[in-house]
Design a protein around this motif. Structure first.
Motif, PDB file in Angstrom:
ATOM      1  N   UNK A  82       0.823  -1.218   0.000  1.00 22.89           N
ATOM      2  CA  UNK A  82       0.000   0.000   0.000  1.00 22.89           C
ATOM      3  C   UNK A  82       0.854   1.264   0.000  1.00 22.89           C
ATOM      4  N   UNK A  83       2.045   1.176   0.570  1.00 25.43           N
ATOM      5  CA  UNK A  83       2.943   2.329   0.669  1.00 25.43           C
ATOM      6  C   UNK A  83       4.229   1.988  -0.082  1.00 25.43           C
ATOM      7  N   UNK A  84       4.293   2.387  -1.355  1.00 27.88           N
ATOM      8  CA  UNK A  84       5.450   2.074  -2.189  1.00 27.88           C
ATOM      9  C   UNK A  84       6.542   3.113  -2.027  1.00 27.88           C
ATOM     10  N   UNK A  85       7.775   2.643  -1.983  1.00 23.92           N
ATOM     11  CA  UNK A  85       8.918   3.540  -1.784  1.00 23.92           C
ATOM     12  C   UNK A  85       9.947   3.330  -2.879  1.00 23.92           C
ATOM     13  N   UNK A  86      10.282   4.419  -3.553  1.00 21.61           N
ATOM     14  CA  UNK A  86      11.306   4.392  -4.594  1.00 21.61           C
ATOM     15  C   UNK A  86      12.515   5.173  -4.102  1.00 21.61           C
ATOM     16  N   UNK A  87      13.643   4.483  -3.974  1.00 21.45           N
ATOM     17  CA  UNK A  87      14.857   5.140  -3.511  1.00 21.45           C
ATOM     18  C   UNK A  87      15.492   5.959  -4.639  1.00 21.45           C
ATOM     19  N   UNK A  88      16.464   6.775  -4.268  1.00 21.45           N
ATOM     20  CA  UNK A  88      17.185   7.569  -5.251  1.00 21.45           C
ATOM     21  C   UNK A  88      17.878   6.639  -6.249  1.00 21.45           C
ATOM     22  N   UNK A  89      17.860   7.020  -7.512  1.00 23.79           N
ATOM     23  CA  UNK A  89      18.378   6.203  -8.616  1.00 23.79           C
ATOM     24  C   UNK A  89      17.754   4.806  -8.606  1.00 23.79           C
ATOM     25  N   UNK A 144      18.344   6.959 -19.368  1.00 27.43           N
ATOM     26  CA  UNK A 144      18.211   7.154 -17.924  1.00 27.43           C
ATOM     27  C   UNK A 144      16.795   7.462 -17.498  1.00 27.43           C
ATOM     28  N   UNK A 145      16.126   8.356 -18.251  1.00 23.77           N
ATOM     29  CA  UNK A 145      14.753   8.707 -17.919  1.00 23.77           C
ATOM     30  C   UNK A 145      13.800   7.544 -18.102  1.00 23.77           C
ATOM     31  N   UNK A 146      14.018   6.733 -19.156  1.00 21.66           N
ATOM     32  CA  UNK A 146      13.169   5.563 -19.384  1.00 21.66           C
ATOM     33  C   UNK A 146      13.355   4.528 -18.271  1.00 21.66           C
ATOM     34  N   UNK A 147      14.591   4.317 -17.861  1.00 27.23           N
ATOM     35  CA  UNK A 147      14.841   3.387 -16.760  1.00 27.23           C
ATOM     36  C   UNK A 147      14.112   3.845 -15.495  1.00 27.23           C
ATOM     37  N   UNK A 148      14.148   5.151 -15.249  1.00 26.84           N
ATOM     38  CA  UNK A 148      13.497   5.708 -14.068  1.00 26.84           C
ATOM     39  C   UNK A 148      11.997   5.419 -14.120  1.00 26.84           C
ATOM     40  N   UNK A 149      11.401   5.587 -15.312  1.00 23.66           N
ATOM     41  CA  UNK A 149       9.958   5.346 -15.454  1.00 23.66           C
ATOM     42  C   UNK A 149       9.620   3.871 -15.293  1.00 23.66           C
ATOM     43  N   UNK A 150      10.478   2.996 -15.786  1.00 30.30           N
ATOM     44  CA  UNK A 150      10.252   1.554 -15.611  1.00 30.30           C
ATOM     45  C   UNK A 150      10.308   1.181 -14.132  1.00 30.30           C
ATOM     46  N   UNK A 151      11.271   1.752 -13.422  1.00 33.58           N
ATOM     47  CA  UNK A 151      11.393   1.473 -11.990  1.00 33.58           C
ATOM     48  C   UNK A 151      10.146   1.935 -11.235  1.00 33.58           C
ATOM     49  N   UNK A 152       9.624   3.094 -11.615  1.00 35.22           N
ATOM     50  CA  UNK A 152       8.404   3.602 -10.985  1.00 35.22           C
ATOM     51  C   UNK A 152       7.215   2.717 -11.360  1.00 35.22           C
ATOM     52  N   UNK A 153       7.197   2.224 -12.607  1.00 33.26           N
ATOM     53  CA  UNK A 153       6.119   1.325 -13.034  1.00 33.26           C
ATOM     54  C   UNK A 153       6.093   0.064 -12.178  1.00 33.26           C
ATOM     55  N   UNK A 154       7.274  -0.404 -11.786  1.00 37.56           N
ATOM     56  CA  UNK A 154       7.344  -1.596 -10.944  1.00 37.56           C
ATOM     57  C   UNK A 154       6.651  -1.400  -9.605  1.00 37.56           C
ATOM     58  N   UNK A 155       6.682  -0.175  -9.103  1.00 38.17           N
ATOM     59  CA  UNK A 155       5.988   0.131  -7.844  1.00 38.17           C
ATOM     60  C   UNK A 155       4.499   0.331  -8.103  1.00 38.17           C
ATOM     61  N   UNK A 156       4.172   1.038  -9.183  1.00 31.60           N
ATOM     62  CA  UNK A 156       2.769   1.290  -9.524  1.00 31.60           C
ATOM     63  C   UNK A 156       2.018  -0.026  -9.730  1.00 31.60           C
ATOM     64  N   UNK A 157       2.705  -1.027 -10.288  1.00 29.91           N
ATOM     65  CA  UNK A 157       2.067  -2.318 -10.554  1.00 29.91           C
ATOM     66  C   UNK A 157       1.588  -3.001  -9.269  1.00 29.91           C
ATOM     67  N   UNK A 158       2.107  -2.569  -8.136  1.00 28.72           N
ATOM     68  CA  UNK A 158       1.657  -3.114  -6.855  1.00 28.72           C
ATOM     69  C   UNK A 158       0.416  -2.377  -6.341  1.00 28.72           C
ATOM     70  N   UNK A 161      -1.361   2.886  -2.476  1.00 28.27           N
ATOM     71  CA  UNK A 161      -2.196   4.044  -2.185  1.00 28.27           C
ATOM     72  C   UNK A 161      -1.320   5.272  -1.943  1.00 28.27           C
ATOM     73  N   UNK A 162      -0.078   5.012  -1.538  1.00 30.43           N
ATOM     74  CA  UNK A 162       0.909   6.062  -1.310  1.00 30.43           C
ATOM     75  C   UNK A 162       2.152   5.715  -2.128  1.00 30.43           C
ATOM     76  N   UNK A 163       2.696   6.700  -2.813  1.00 33.21           N
ATOM     77  CA  UNK A 163       3.924   6.510  -3.585  1.00 33.21           C
ATOM     78  C   UNK A 163       4.949   7.528  -3.108  1.00 33.21           C
ATOM     79  N   UNK A 164       6.039   7.032  -2.528  1.00 36.24           N
ATOM     80  CA  UNK A 164       7.092   7.875  -1.970  1.00 36.24           C
ATOM     81  C   UNK A 164       8.312   7.776  -2.874  1.00 36.24           C
TER      82      UNK A 164
END
Length: 288
Positions: A82-89, A144-158, A161-164
């Motif tokens: 419910x609370x997804x966390x994306x670290x730097x890079x 680099x930007x595409x990789x960043x979006x893919x990484x965020x997609x991996x969290x969104x797929x879960x 309700x909160x995206x950090x």
């Protein structure tokens, strides 16, 4: 439903310095768009790791939907869905053979049926603007930007309700930065996801967030709307932070008396600053 911190402090075990967090209390509700700002070492990253239980406070409590997340029997695995966390890079955490497999990784850990995993991955990649032609590519072939979006997609797929996100635009060029920030705005407005964006740049978050938390030396120093926080220009500068360029211009004009003795004006964006200055100019010339 909310994330709530009650008098939270945290001291790293191997550190003899001041606590990384010092008696922080706050609450973050559903569908907010929040910026957490602060200089390096202010406690930003330590703070957000408390939100989904990656760190347990040395003192105080962390609650999600009214329950203490560290009480016996509480499912931190369920919380992290419910609370997804994306670290730097976050792209440094990509490791699967294909982009699609990488985005599937998170939902698989939720023990979902295979068809649900596939559906979530496709939806998440569509949301971040990754066309199907990229699905079977290696993540390491992307920009680099595409990789960043893919990484965020991996969290969104879960389906959080909160995206950090911790410094999600770090290292990106202006175009890549804008794409990420506009993506987060879209997720907030269209999907109703609460966005918590960590940054050291007030300029970056001014146009997007509705609330700013300012951290300094482990303390929560300010908590308010951008307009309210930017009123504390001198204090922010002492913390190594600068207010947005156009906010600084209007602030200088106020101090110079351009808007009168009691100006009720604030401007953050170029458009707001332009409107404020032109409105005053037209009023002055109309009375001449």
């Amino acid at each position: 439903m909310s994330i709530k911190l009650e008098n939270v402090s945290y001291q790293y075990k191997d550190s003899k310095r001041r606590p990384a967090l010092n008696h922080v209390s706050l609450e973050i509700g559903k569908e907010e768009f929040i910026g957490i700002a602060g200089h390096t070492g202010s406690g930003k990253s330590t703070l957000i790791q408390h939100f989904n239980g990656l760190i347990k406070p040395t003192e105080g409590n962390v609650l999600f939907d009214g329950r203490d997340i560290h009480e016996p029997g509480y499912s931190l695995k369920e919380l992290r869905g419910k609370v997804g966390l994306s670290f730097q890079y976050p792209e440094h955490q990509l490791f699967e053979v294909t982009v699609f497999d990488d985005v599937c990784f998170g939902p698989k850990n939720l023990d979902l049926p295979e068809d649900e995993i596939q559906t979530r991955a496709k939806e998440a990649l569509e949301l971040v603007g990754m066309d199907e032609k990229y699905h079977e590519k290696s993540p390491f072939e992307l920009s680099g930007g595409q990789k960043r979006r893919v990484a965020i997609a991996g969290i969104i797929a879960m389906k959080p309700e909160y995206l950090i996100l911790d410094e999600p635009t770090a290292g990106l060029d202006p175009l890549g930065r804008d794409k990420i920030l506009n993506l987060l705005k879209k997720l907030h407005e269209e999907e109703g996801i609460t966005i918590i964006l960590v940054t050291h740049s007030m300029e970056e978050i001014a146009d997007y967030v509705g609330r700013i938390l300012v951290m300094d030396k482990g303390h929560l120093e300010f908590d308010g709307t951008p307009e309210e926080v930017f009123e504390h220009r001198e204090e922010l500068e002492k913390m190594g932070l600068t207010i947005p360029f156009y906010a600084a211009i209007t602030d200088d004009l106020k101090k110079a008396g351009y808007f009168g003795e009691n100006p009720e004006i604030s401007a953050i964006t170029l458009q707001e600053a332009k409107e404020a200055i032109l409105t005053k100019w037209k009023r002055d010339h109309k009375s001449c």
